[in-house]
Each structure stands twice: as C-alpha cells, then as structure tokens.
Motif scaffolding. Structure first.
Motif, PDB file in Angstrom:
ATOM      1  N   ARG A   1       0.831  -1.196   0.000  1.00  0.00           N
ATOM      2  CA  ARG A   1       0.000   0.000   0.000  1.00  0.00           C
ATOM      3  C   ARG A   1       0.880   1.266   0.000  1.00  0.00           C
ATOM      4  NH1 ARG A   1      -3.781   2.355   3.828  1.00  0.00           N
ATOM      5  NH2 ARG A   1      -4.621   3.819   2.367  1.00  0.00           N
TER       6      ARG A   1
ATOM      7  N   SER B   1      -8.875  11.931   7.047  1.00  0.00           N
ATOM      8  CA  SER B   1      -8.280  10.840   7.800  1.00  0.00           C
ATOM      9  C   SER B   1      -7.705   9.793   6.847  1.00  0.00           C
ATOM     10  CB  SER B   1      -9.371  10.214   8.681  1.00  0.00           C
ATOM     11  OG  SER B   1      -8.794   9.231   9.477  1.00  0.00           O
TER      12      SER B   1
ATOM     13  N   LYS C   1      -1.014  12.188   6.529  1.00  0.00           N
ATOM     14  CA  LYS C   1      -0.460  13.367   7.214  1.00  0.00           C
ATOM     15  C   LYS C   1       0.513  12.965   8.326  1.00  0.00           C
ATOM     16  CE  LYS C   1      -4.549  14.753   8.581  1.00  0.00           C
ATOM     17  NZ  LYS C   1      -5.402  13.672   8.069  1.00  0.00           N
TER      18      LYS C   1
ATOM     19  N   THR D   1       1.936  10.097   8.815  1.00  0.00           N
ATOM     20  CA  THR D   1       3.054   9.360   8.237  1.00  0.00           C
ATOM     21  C   THR D   1       4.114  10.348   7.747  1.00  0.00           C
ATOM     22  OG1 THR D   1       1.549   7.598   7.572  1.00  0.00           O
ATOM     23  CG2 THR D   1       3.691   7.663   6.467  1.00  0.00           C
TER      24      THR D   1
HETATM   25  N1  LIG Z   1       2.458   1.116  10.590  1.00  0.00           N
HETATM   26  C1  LIG Z   1       1.533   1.043   9.627  1.00  0.00           C
HETATM   27  N2  LIG Z   1       1.305  -0.104   8.965  1.00  0.00           N
HETATM   28  C2  LIG Z   1       0.393  -0.176   7.961  1.00  0.00           C
HETATM   29  N3  LIG Z   1      -0.357   0.840   7.556  1.00  0.00           N
HETATM   30  C3  LIG Z   1      -0.191   2.020   8.177  1.00  0.00           C
HETATM   31  C4  LIG Z   1       0.751   2.183   9.251  1.00  0.00           C
HETATM   32  N4  LIG Z   1       0.702   3.476   9.668  1.00  0.00           N
HETATM   33  C5  LIG Z   1      -0.240   4.069   8.903  1.00  0.00           C
HETATM   34  N5  LIG Z   1      -0.779   3.209   8.016  1.00  0.00           N
HETATM   35  C6  LIG Z   1      -1.806   3.517   7.010  1.00  0.00           C
HETATM   36  O1  LIG Z   1      -1.361   4.602   6.231  1.00  0.00           O
HETATM   37  C7  LIG Z   1      -2.419   5.481   5.906  1.00  0.00           C
HETATM   38  C8  LIG Z   1      -2.072   6.895   6.340  1.00  0.00           C
HETATM   39  O2  LIG Z   1      -2.035   6.937   7.756  1.00  0.00           O
HETATM   40  P1  LIG Z   1      -1.759   8.282   8.544  1.00  0.00           P
HETATM   41  O3  LIG Z   1      -1.740   7.937   9.977  1.00  0.00           O
HETATM   42  O4  LIG Z   1      -0.576   8.938   7.973  1.00  0.00           O
HETATM   43  O5  LIG Z   1      -3.058   9.105   8.165  1.00  0.00           O
HETATM   44  P2  LIG Z   1      -3.501  10.548   8.685  1.00  0.00           P
HETATM   45  O6  LIG Z   1      -3.666  11.389   7.474  1.00  0.00           O
HETATM   46  O7  LIG Z   1      -2.599  11.014   9.754  1.00  0.00           O
HETATM   47  O8  LIG Z   1      -4.963  10.238   9.270  1.00  0.00           O
HETATM   48  P3  LIG Z   1      -5.700  10.820  10.598  1.00  0.00           P
HETATM   49  O9  LIG Z   1      -6.268  12.147  10.188  1.00  0.00           O
HETATM   50  O10 LIG Z   1      -6.787   9.806  10.823  1.00  0.00           O
HETATM   51  O11 LIG Z   1      -4.702  10.888  11.700  1.00  0.00           O
HETATM   52  C9  LIG Z   1      -3.652   4.916   6.578  1.00  0.00           C
HETATM   53  O12 LIG Z   1      -4.403   4.221   5.639  1.00  0.00           O
HETATM   54  C10 LIG Z   1      -3.086   3.992   7.630  1.00  0.00           C
HETATM   55  O13 LIG Z   1      -3.966   2.934   7.869  1.00  0.00           O
END
Ligand SMILES: Nc1ncnc2c1ncn2[C@@H]1O[C@H](COP(=O)(O)OP(=O)(O)OP(=O)(O)O)[C@@H](O)[C@H]1O
Ligand SMILES: [Mg+2]
Length: 355
Positions: A16, A38, A42, A44
């Motif tokens: 992914r 979400s 972000k 990440t």
């Molecule tokens: N350690 C991991 N292993 C697998 N998938 C991950 C991991 N960390 C994040 N993801 C996936 O990566 C994608 C981005 O996650 P991220 O936490 O960066 O989103 P975000 O934009 O910060 O969301 P939110 O607003 O909910 O905090 C998501 O689909 C999440 O499920």
C-alpha cells in the motif's frame, strides 16, 4: 534558524502506497499545514520528517544537506503529538525540562529555560503539578513548551488541538498563532480542520491519498480551489454540473447547467463546450427578490436551521437539485425564494478531476 527544509518522500506499508512522491520546500520561519482527510498520510509524513519511521524512498534536506541518516534526537526537531504524550510521573517542570536534561545542560540553565517556556505558554503557576492535575488545554500547552524548550530547528505538530473541546481549541489556536508570531519558528502543522489550516498557516498543502492536491496560501486555497476535492474540503457545498458556453472578455466563464446559466471564475483555462462544475459556498449564496435572471435560481425552502446569527437554508430547485445557503434573515419552510450566486463567488472547475 533554518533557511529551508525540502523533501521528496514515498512511503509504502506492504504493497500500500501511503505517500507517493510527496515533495515540498518549506522556507525558514514558515508555518505550513498539511491538510487532508483521515488516512491521507499526514501523520506518516510528519513521522518520516521526524525520523520516527524510515521512508521507502526519497530524501529530506535541511539547508541543502541530507538528514535521512540522522536519528530523531539528532535532527533537532520538536514534536507535539495529538495525545500530548506527557510523562505522567513527572511534574510540569520536569516534563518541559526533559529534553534539556537529556542533553545534560547545566541545572541553572535548564531552570531558566523551563521557566521561560512556561511563561510563553502561560503556565508559570503550574510547574509543580502533574499532568493528571491539568486540563486538556493545559496539558497540550505543556507538550508545546516541552517541544519548544530544546530550541528546535523545526517544530512538527500533529493535530495538537484535536482532543480539546470547541472553546479551548479556539483559544489554543490563538495561542499557537501568537507563539509563531513571537518565535517565527519554522513549523509544520497537521490537521483535517480547514478553519485551523486557514487561520494558522502561511501555506497550506492539501493532501489526498498520499498525493498533493494543491499548495497555496490560505486565500488561494479558499478562493481558488483547483479541484472539486479541494473545493469540498474548503466548504463549497453547491456543485452544479455545467457545460462551458463561452469565455467573457474579462476572463469569466459563462456555463450552462440544467438548473441555471452561471457566470463564474474559471480556476484553469476552460474551452467552450467542455464539461465543468460550478461551485459555490453556502455563505456566498444571497437571497434575492428576483426569481429569475443571470446567476439566479428559484426554489422552495425545504429546511432551515438557526445558527444564532445566521440561518442555514436548504432550497429545492424545480429540478430537484438542492442548494444550500447561509443567510442572515429567517425564511419560512415552504416559501418560494430566489437565490443569487454572485459571479465573483462562483468557481468553475474542470469536470472529472477526481472526487
Ligand atoms: N504502521 C503502519 N502499517 C500499515 N499501515 C499504516 C501504518 N501506519 C499508517 N498506516 C496507514 O497509512 C495510511 C495513512 O495513515 P496516517 O496515519 O498517515 O493518516 P492521517 O492522514 O494522519 O490520518 P488521521 O487524520 O486519521 O490521523 C492509513 O491508511 C493507515 O492505515
Ligand atoms: Mg494522523
């Protein structure tokens, strides 16, 4: 102060792709916000910049030099997490002192710096308390003081206000704004709240599924969203599928839809005959006594919602299309109204650009 942070980052978890060649240059002293729904990547992105997780590929440069090989503590960045992540067994003072103590600074210097930070976040009287004895907003201010105490070269903030109630959020938002005005610390802020992004940032990066949708000043993103996705995120609620009819001498576009012929501002050049979407925010829709004419639609009020100062109104056009308006005077459910969509407030986007 740093003069630039630039990066180009790809991150995959398994197969992914969570960030796809996310590239940006952040200028010294700038406040940049990553805005997106979400799961768009972000956190990440922030974690990669902080060095908490490795990138799949890409590079981060600070003032021109790669820093990818540096562990988090050697990057000299401050980080504020969504859940504060304070040490429960340490007092406010010791929480703020933590990073300085790690760096083995002299006690007197630590004390001076901690007090200065507590002053900055207005928590001077709270230094002997434990986190459990503080409100959410106070805990968040401790987390910010802790991140600032080590004089970070870059401040990373991951949805720092999301656990606070509405009133505290607004207060802390002003607090962050004041801190940035005082310190001019280069900052990257993550949020999914458009109003936070608009009010705090010098520049906003709108992300979707790990890709940059648009980068611009708050006014650019707000007034000239380039895609329907960004428009949606910026509070545009009315989208009319239209066909471009002609371009006016001033650059405005005249477009025809099933409900209305609209004149509006194109965000990208649009050729006559092309499919487009005209977008308008409820706040920009005006009640009018006219029931027909340029940029005017008529319909029947279906629903009204009192907001204290304004009213949200849903109007059904004859075709069944619903138009949302936010107006200052009350209107009655069932009444026929005319709505003007002011041409300078109508944004015409190319159709089929996603979302
Ligand atoms: N350690 C991991 N292993 C697998 N998938 C991950 C991991 N960390 C994040 N993801 C996936 O990566 C994608 C981005 O996650 P991220 O936490 O960066 O989103 P975000 O934009 O910060 O969301 P939110 O607003 O909910 O905090 C998501 O689909 C999440 O499920
Ligand atoms: Mg997140």
């Amino acid at each position: 102060m740093i003069s630039a942070l630039s990066f180009r980052l790809t991150k995959r978890f398994g197969t992914r792709t969570v960030l796809d060649e996310f590239a940006l240059e952040v200028h010294g002293g700038e406040f940049v916000t990553f805005l997106g729904p979400s799961g768009c990547g972000k956190s990440t992105a922030l974690n990669l910049l902080a060095g908490l997780i490795p990138a799949t590929s890409g590079e981060i440069r600070l003032d021109g030099s790669p820093i990818d090989h540096l562990p988090p503590e050697r990057r000299g960045f401050g980080m504020v997490f969504q859940n504060y992540a304070l040490f429960p067994h340490l007092t406010v003072f010791d929480n703020v002192a933590f990073g300085l103590a790690l760096r083995a600074r002299p006690r007197a210097e630590i004390a001076q710096r901690v007090r200065r930070m507590l002053q900055l976040v207005r928590l001077t009287e709270f230094e002997a308390r434990y986190p459990s004895q503080l409100s959410g907003g106070q805990q968040q201010r401790v987390a910010i003081a802790r991140a600032l105490a080590v004089e970070p070269r870059l401040l990373l903030l991951d949805e720092p206000l999301s656990n606070l109630d509405a009133k505290l959020r607004l207060e802390m938002r002003s607090e962050l704004k004041r801190l940035h005005a005082d310190l001019r610390l280069t900052s990257i802020y993550v949020t999914h709240d458009q109003s936070e992004a608009l009010s705090l940032s010098d520049r906003v990066v709108v992300l979707r599924d790990g890709r940059v949708m648009q980068v611009g000043t708050p006014a650019e993103i707000h007034d000239r969203p380039r895609t329907r996705f960004v428009a949606d995120f910026m509070g545009y609620r009315n989208f009319f599928p239209v066909t471009v009819d002609r371009i006016e001498p001033g650059g405005l576009v005249v477009a025809r839809g099933k409900d209305v012929t609209l004149t509006g501002r194109p965000v990208t050049p649009l050729a006559p005959g092309s499919a487009a979407v005209a977008a308008v925010r409820p706040e920009d829709v005006e009640l009018t006594a006219e029931l027909a004419g340029p940029n005017v639609v008529r319909g029947t009020v279906r629903l009204t919602e009192y907001l204290g100062r304004e009213h949200d109104v849903e109007v059904a056009l004859d075709s069944g299309t619903m138009v949302m308006a936010r107006v200052e005077r009350p209107v009655e459910v069932g009444s026929a109204v005319g709505l003007r969509l002011p041409s300078e407030r109508v944004v015409v986007l190319p159709a089929g650009d996603g979302a």
